[in-house]
Design a protein around this motif. Sequence first.
Motif, PDB file in Angstrom:
ATOM      1  N   ALA A 103      74.388 -67.611 -47.559  1.00 25.06           N
ATOM      2  CA  ALA A 103      73.759 -66.957 -48.710  1.00 25.06           C
ATOM      3  C   ALA A 103      74.804 -66.371 -49.652  1.00 25.06           C
ATOM      4  N   VAL A 104      75.957 -66.050 -49.141  1.00 20.49           N
ATOM      5  CA  VAL A 104      77.032 -65.520 -49.982  1.00 20.49           C
ATOM      6  C   VAL A 104      78.035 -66.623 -50.334  1.00 20.49           C
ATOM      7  N   GLY A 105      78.294 -67.518 -49.390  1.00 20.48           N
ATOM      8  CA  GLY A 105      79.309 -68.556 -49.589  1.00 20.48           C
ATOM      9  C   GLY A 105      78.948 -69.587 -50.646  1.00 20.48           C
ATOM     10  N   VAL A 106      77.707 -70.007 -50.682  1.00 21.40           N
ATOM     11  CA  VAL A 106      77.289 -71.040 -51.639  1.00 21.40           C
ATOM     12  C   VAL A 106      77.378 -70.524 -53.084  1.00 21.40           C
ATOM     13  N   PRO A 107      76.837 -69.340 -53.402  1.00 22.64           N
ATOM     14  CA  PRO A 107      76.996 -68.854 -54.775  1.00 22.64           C
ATOM     15  C   PRO A 107      78.458 -68.579 -55.151  1.00 22.64           C
ATOM     16  N   ALA A 108      79.253 -68.112 -54.187  1.00 19.38           N
ATOM     17  CA  ALA A 108      80.674 -67.866 -54.471  1.00 19.38           C
ATOM     18  C   ALA A 108      81.407 -69.169 -54.779  1.00 19.38           C
ATOM     19  N   ALA A 109      81.085 -70.223 -54.026  1.00 22.02           N
ATOM     20  CA  ALA A 109      81.704 -71.522 -54.291  1.00 22.02           C
ATOM     21  C   ALA A 109      81.253 -72.081 -55.637  1.00 22.02           C
ATOM     22  N   VAL A 167      71.287 -60.169 -53.892  1.00 22.40           N
ATOM     23  CA  VAL A 167      71.365 -58.960 -53.063  1.00 22.40           C
ATOM     24  C   VAL A 167      69.970 -58.577 -52.564  1.00 22.40           C
ATOM     25  N   ALA A 168      68.959 -58.700 -53.405  1.00 19.91           N
ATOM     26  CA  ALA A 168      67.597 -58.369 -52.993  1.00 19.91           C
ATOM     27  C   ALA A 168      67.118 -59.304 -51.888  1.00 19.91           C
ATOM     28  N   LEU A 169      67.394 -60.598 -51.988  1.00 21.35           N
ATOM     29  CA  LEU A 169      66.965 -61.552 -50.965  1.00 21.35           C
ATOM     30  C   LEU A 169      67.692 -61.339 -49.641  1.00 21.35           C
TER      31      LEU A 169
END
Length: 75
Positions: A3-9, A37-39
């Motif tokens: 959930a954090v890695g995909v948007p960062a990439a 952040v909400a999800l």
Amino acid sequence: MAAVGVPAAAYALRAALRGWDFSPDLPTDAILGVALVALVTLNWWIRRAVPSHDGDHDLPSEAHDTHDSEGDRRQ
């Protein structure tokens, strides 16, 4: 983690395509950041609120005796 890695990439790829310009596109990036952040927070909260059903802890001990194997019935 994804959930954090995909948007960062995706953000890094977008910056690379723009000549390594990491400046945010406001307000779109802010809205998507708040939604992410909400999800993640909602997922964490739901996982803590819902009890885990690992194993067969809710079954009475007699339930194991009613499904004996073929070899046990012949005795």
